[in-house]
Write a protein that holds these residues in place. Sequence first.
Motif, PDB file in Angstrom:
ATOM      1  N   MET A  44      16.936   5.294   0.970  1.00 18.68           N
ATOM      2  CA  MET A  44      17.165   3.867   1.161  1.00 18.68           C
ATOM      3  C   MET A  44      16.591   3.405   2.490  1.00 18.68           C
ATOM      4  O   MET A  44      15.987   2.322   2.587  1.00 18.68           O
ATOM      5  N   PHE A  45      16.756   4.208   3.534  1.00 17.14           N
ATOM      6  CA  PHE A  45      16.213   3.899   4.862  1.00 17.14           C
ATOM      7  C   PHE A  45      14.690   3.745   4.782  1.00 17.14           C
ATOM      8  O   PHE A  45      14.111   2.771   5.291  1.00 17.14           O
ATOM      9  N   VAL A  46      14.039   4.705   4.140  1.00 14.55           N
ATOM     10  CA  VAL A  46      12.572   4.672   4.030  1.00 14.55           C
ATOM     11  C   VAL A  46      12.126   3.473   3.202  1.00 14.55           C
ATOM     12  O   VAL A  46      11.160   2.774   3.548  1.00 14.55           O
ATOM     13  N   LEU A  47      12.821   3.204   2.104  1.00 12.68           N
ATOM     14  CA  LEU A  47      12.459   2.080   1.248  1.00 12.68           C
ATOM     15  C   LEU A  47      12.617   0.750   1.972  1.00 12.68           C
ATOM     16  O   LEU A  47      11.809  -0.168   1.781  1.00 12.68           O
ATOM     17  N   VAL A  48      13.659   0.634   2.788  1.00 12.74           N
ATOM     18  CA  VAL A  48      13.875  -0.602   3.541  1.00 12.74           C
ATOM     19  C   VAL A  48      12.662  -0.920   4.394  1.00 12.74           C
ATOM     20  O   VAL A  48      12.142  -2.056   4.382  1.00 12.74           O
ATOM     21  N   TRP A  49      12.170   0.061   5.131  1.00  7.63           N
ATOM     22  CA  TRP A  49      11.045  -0.190   6.033  1.00  7.63           C
ATOM     23  C   TRP A  49       9.723  -0.299   5.283  1.00  7.63           C
ATOM     24  O   TRP A  49       8.841  -1.076   5.680  1.00  7.63           O
ATOM     25  N   ALA A  50       9.569   0.461   4.190  1.00  9.40           N
ATOM     26  CA  ALA A  50       8.338   0.367   3.406  1.00  9.40           C
ATOM     27  C   ALA A  50       8.231  -0.986   2.719  1.00  9.40           C
ATOM     28  O   ALA A  50       7.176  -1.640   2.760  1.00  9.40           O
ATOM     29  N   VAL A  51       9.315  -1.431   2.090  1.00  7.70           N
ATOM     30  CA  VAL A  51       9.309  -2.729   1.420  1.00  7.70           C
ATOM     31  C   VAL A  51       9.129  -3.855   2.435  1.00  7.70           C
ATOM     32  O   VAL A  51       8.412  -4.836   2.172  1.00  7.70           O
ATOM     33  N   SER A  52       9.753  -3.721   3.600  1.00  8.32           N
ATOM     34  CA  SER A  52       9.603  -4.741   4.647  1.00  8.32           C
ATOM     35  C   SER A  52       8.151  -4.878   5.065  1.00  8.32           C
ATOM     36  O   SER A  52       7.640  -5.992   5.261  1.00  8.32           O
ATOM     37  N   PHE A  53       7.467  -3.753   5.180  1.00 10.20           N
ATOM     38  CA  PHE A  53       6.045  -3.771   5.553  1.00 10.20           C
ATOM     39  C   PHE A  53       5.208  -4.433   4.461  1.00 10.20           C
ATOM     40  O   PHE A  53       4.378  -5.306   4.732  1.00 10.20           O
ATOM     41  N   LEU A  54       5.440  -4.031   3.226  1.00  9.97           N
ATOM     42  CA  LEU A  54       4.640  -4.544   2.113  1.00  9.97           C
ATOM     43  C   LEU A  54       4.892  -6.028   1.862  1.00  9.97           C
ATOM     44  O   LEU A  54       3.984  -6.755   1.432  1.00  9.97           O
ATOM     45  N   VAL A  55       6.110  -6.482   2.122  1.00 14.97           N
ATOM     46  CA  VAL A  55       6.438  -7.888   1.916  1.00 14.97           C
ATOM     47  C   VAL A  55       5.885  -8.752   3.043  1.00 14.97           C
ATOM     48  O   VAL A  55       5.385  -9.864   2.817  1.00 14.97           O
ATOM     49  N   SER A  56       5.950  -8.254   4.266  1.00 16.78           N
ATOM     50  CA  SER A  56       5.579  -9.050   5.437  1.00 16.78           C
ATOM     51  C   SER A  56       4.075  -9.193   5.608  1.00 16.78           C
ATOM     52  O   SER A  56       3.598 -10.227   6.097  1.00 16.78           O
ATOM     53  N   LEU A  57       3.333  -8.175   5.221  1.00 16.59           N
ATOM     54  CA  LEU A  57       1.883  -8.207   5.447  1.00 16.59           C
ATOM     55  C   LEU A  57       1.197  -9.383   4.755  1.00 16.59           C
ATOM     56  O   LEU A  57       0.461 -10.142   5.403  1.00 16.59           O
ATOM     57  N   PRO A  58       1.399  -9.604   3.454  1.00  9.55           N
ATOM     58  CA  PRO A  58       0.732 -10.756   2.823  1.00  9.55           C
ATOM     59  C   PRO A  58       1.254 -12.106   3.306  1.00  9.55           C
ATOM     60  O   PRO A  58       0.521 -13.093   3.282  1.00  9.55           O
ATOM     61  N   LEU A  59       2.516 -12.152   3.752  1.00  6.17           N
ATOM     62  CA  LEU A  59       3.074 -13.415   4.228  1.00  6.17           C
ATOM     63  C   LEU A  59       2.484 -13.834   5.571  1.00  6.17           C
ATOM     64  O   LEU A  59       2.539 -15.008   5.935  1.00  6.17           O
TER      65      LEU A  59
END
Length: 305
Positions: A126-141
């Motif tokens: 869950m820790f890894v997914l939190v930071w991975a998803v945050s990266f993937l979501v923030s980059l295109p925005l």
Amino acid sequence: MPGHQNVYGLIFACTCGVILGIGFCANLLVFSLFAKHGALRKNRLDVLLFSMALADFLTLLLIPFTLHSAVSFTWPLSDTSCKVYQFLLAFSLAASTYSLCAVSVARAMIVTNPYRPPTMDLVVLMFVLVWAVSFLVSLPLRIFATKETGPSADLTFCLPTMHEHHYQVVLSQFVLYYLLPMLIIAFNYARLALFLHRSPIMSASSARNTRRASLMVFLAAGTFSVCWLPGYVLELCVYLGLYQHGKAWEMFYFTCTVLQYLHPCVNPVLYVLLSKRYRPGAGGWLLRCNRARVHPHIISVTESF
């Protein structure tokens, strides 16, 4: 008008300075507790709380850049630096928000099924997914973040996106950073409330600890909503053309900005410093009233908050 702007800038700088100081102290205290007490690093929820504190600390590190830009009405760095700054700002916000969601999920799993709590491997995932998803979501925005010049050449701004993409970015950020997290937190709070309602045979101690955990989840969701919803309302008013220059709107903008920067200060207080599980260690760190080494009172998973 220049005098009014100077007074406004001074008040804004002082307020952000106080928030920055409180936030640094609170999050550094959290890091200190995790560093000194190995038992905390082995607790499932503490891993996710550390993730939240790390994201909040990153947000606080970016406040000085925001403060300088707001007070001087200039972005002194390059366009590339603007993109990096806007990405890190969105990334830290997403990581903090999704960590909050992960905490609520883990909390619900522990309370509703105490005999089969989530494994440490699942929590680390869950820790890894939190930071991975945050990266993937923030980059295109933030890929279209740009440095733009104002009405005069000496006024430059670091904007999160180009004007033609502003509505799409704000709407996406509202859904991904606010609406979906609130639904996840509300769902887990409903699970906890339903569990409490259907569990009248719990011991008095377990019931008290579970209600305390449920209250913490509710307070976290309420705090998150109060700190971030006004900012999205302001963005909507700007897009609809309702925003006008004036003292009332400037005060609203000031309030929204302060609330957003206040959230990284509230999280460590709400989740760690108010928890009786951490209180002995925090008290010893702050007051130094006991020369003996103080260990936090680690108790059963039903007292995770």
